[in-house]
Scaffold this active site. Sequence first.
Site, mmCIF file in Angstrom:
data_model
loop_
_atom_site.group_PDB
_atom_site.id
_atom_site.type_symbol
_atom_site.label_atom_id
_atom_site.label_comp_id
_atom_site.label_asym_id
_atom_site.label_seq_id
_atom_site.Cartn_x
_atom_site.Cartn_y
_atom_site.Cartn_z
ATOM 1 N N TRP A 20 0.953 -1.228 -0.091
ATOM 2 C CA TRP A 20 -0.028 0.051 0.059
ATOM 3 C C TRP A 20 0.743 1.091 -0.107
ATOM 4 C CZ3 TRP A 20 -0.310 4.109 3.307
ATOM 5 C CH2 TRP A 20 -1.538 5.113 3.196
ATOM 6 N N HIS A 21 1.920 1.228 0.832
ATOM 7 C CA HIS A 21 2.860 2.353 0.851
ATOM 8 C C HIS A 21 3.566 2.889 -0.681
ATOM 9 C CE1 HIS A 21 2.455 1.998 5.333
ATOM 10 N NE2 HIS A 21 2.872 2.988 5.226
ATOM 11 N N GLY A 22 3.797 1.794 -1.401
ATOM 12 C CA GLY A 22 4.133 2.090 -2.595
ATOM 13 C C GLY A 22 4.658 0.988 -3.384
#
Lengths: 478, 329
Positions: free
Chosen positions: A323-325
């Site tokens: 989700w973060h990247g």
Amino acid sequence: MLFNSIEYLIFLPLVVACYFALPHRFRWVLLLVTSYYFYMCWKAEYAVLIMVSTLIDYVSALGMERAKTQVGRRWYLGFSLASNLGILFFFKYAVFFNESFRTAFERFDLSYGVPYFDILLPVGISFYTFQSLSYTVDVYRGHRKAEHHFGVFAVYVCFFPQLVAGPIERAVSFLPQFHEVHRIEYRRMADGLRLVIWGLFKKLVVADRVSLYVDSVYNNAYQHESSLTFMLATYLFAFQIYCDFSAYSDIAIGSARMMGFDLMENFRRPYASKSIGEFWRRWHISLSTWFRDYVFIPLGGSQVGQKRRMMNLFIVFLISGLWHGANWTFVVWGALHGIYIVTGILLLAWRERLWSRLGIASRPRLRAFIEVAVTFHLVCLGWIFFRANNVSDAFHIIGSILSVNLSAPYIGEAAQFLYGVTGIVALLALEYLQGQRTTSEMLHELPAAGRWAFYTACVFGILLLGVFDGGQFIYFQF
Amino acid sequence: MADSSSIFSSEHKRLLAKVALFAAVMLSVDFVLGAALAKAHRRVEGTGFGGGVSHAVAQRNDLLVFGSSRAMSHYNPKILSGKTGLGAASVGIEGTNILSHYCLEQLILARYSPRVIVLDLIGTDLEETSRDFDSLSIYLPYYRDGNEALNEVLFQRSKWEPLKLQSKVYPYNSTLLGLAKYNSDVLRGKTDESNGFHPYAGIEMDPAAVLLPARTYAPAERERLFPVASYKPGYVKSFVESARNKGVTVLACKGPYRFVEGSGKVDTRPYLDAYAEVLGELNVPIITIDETSHPEFNDSSLFRDDLHLNAKGADVFSTLFAEALAQHL
């Protein structure tokens, strides 16, 4: 429009003033227009994506409510999930997976027919998608009724203080606030302004100042050899990302509070955590609780056997990393935290025995100190992957640290370094005084002279030590 | 529930009063603190030392060398003076580019006119970087000098710069430690005899590393691979013309580099060809003292790193440069 810009310092009071000048029934219009304007300052065309997500979830929730069968309700939920996650996947992960597949195919000398393409990541897409999805899931679960007022729902999705980097709010607690009549309250205004000032201090004086050093090390990883250099850069990055992200949350919460809205607390002195589990109850609280409620619990939560539970936890952290990247560094970071959590569960009894054998169990302060120190370093190990430009760089940095090369560390420009450290010391001092209170509570309880000293120190700290062209917040890239 | 629509409620009044008080307190502190910082700044300026800009604006020497860290570390004023008979100083400032050189020149020319200005050429002068205007923060304390040419450049830092500069404290952003140090030096009676020359010690590169030969590119390819910031040639022109308008002779110098294979550093020497073209249009003579014209610079022991000579190399360079310079005077 960035929070740390003069444009925002003009925009916010104007919006607040207009908000209270308008009758309640028109306020949603103001918030909708200003929120879309806020977002479109970045890239106008991508406002269409927010509108599409908004329409999909508005229709889906109403459909669920009107559906006569469970199958029908599920269909609408599935439609919402597939559409929103499909949009998120396309804009955020399509390029990543395409290039990952290309690398894998080329490694085995296979031809890969899909051409290279690039897609600009819409800022905040991960945040508003999750916020909107939580609404449809909550309606499906019966936790709240569907919102019938399209304008209010649209504002819920795009509310400018928390649109691009959270906190990720829940419809149950947040949507009703748009139906409440808010009046000017001095206490709320003062609280909100204090949080905005403190957020700007953390961003401009600490995060952006420290980033000058961190970037010079992490972006030139192969030009440094001293273990101390990488350790310094990693410790400083730990504070950079904390200040950067918590600053955004503070400004978001403060801005919303001025208008009478209460956003959830997103950070609670995370580096005072005594375990990784506790860390995730203190760091990016809105995201970790989102994953708990919408991924972990549907997978079985704590109601399944330990093995299944640990597997579920690992999956949650893996997804959180992604989700973060769209980069393997984030996947490794997420997996690492998953391993921490699982290992923590497996070794819980062993740790208690260890503390007893070492005689530390009866010395709570020493034990707390050790646990905080160990937890902080475990988190820092994860930050190496989070910040490194790629996995190779991360392993190079870890290798350099483990080589115990104690040659003189690279400091860069000494003055810049010292300014950054000064900011961190100020932050730690304030958090020590804060104790278990929130920042707002602590500041409110200060005597007037203390509060004014705080305002003056923040404003002139920003003017004298702030980096004014440090750029956007780190979490904007998510 | 009825809306509160009166603007005269007690909460409104209390809020407005506190906002007004906040503004008044901040403006007062800004005034007092700004005055103190300005006084500290003036104490350093004019002493002839204090690093960077303060040192430069105190100059009254006939020969000034402008540039970045190379100007600061390569040109030994004593050697230059000995060979040319002119009082010499380096006004090079680490990490700066042509925008900064121009700003510094404006401050200096507002005070006096040297006889000769030498511009040390470095490729990164013309390269576009995201922090081009950030580095001009060192000139903010001079905003209130009323130097129009300087202020015009400073205002390009951001569209809000004119607003920010209304604060008397803001110009001293990131200068606290420097001000403290140099004020302490001044108060203790220290003097700075360096004339801006700060050579680097030692060697920080592998002497056995293989040299990267300088490449020549066709103009179109060079422009594609090493694009020049569109606004920078204009500043080069302004730099040259400002000096000439005051009767100052302007020369340029292309010094030695030691780029090696595997260092990971970008060889920026192709920018020097673009620089030479710009200076050629302005009829500025370029003195070349580098590894192509002088084989002594193939000796790795003269270099600290790929961009900088060490103290030993600086003396060799200064001697050669001074001899060449003397022929232009």
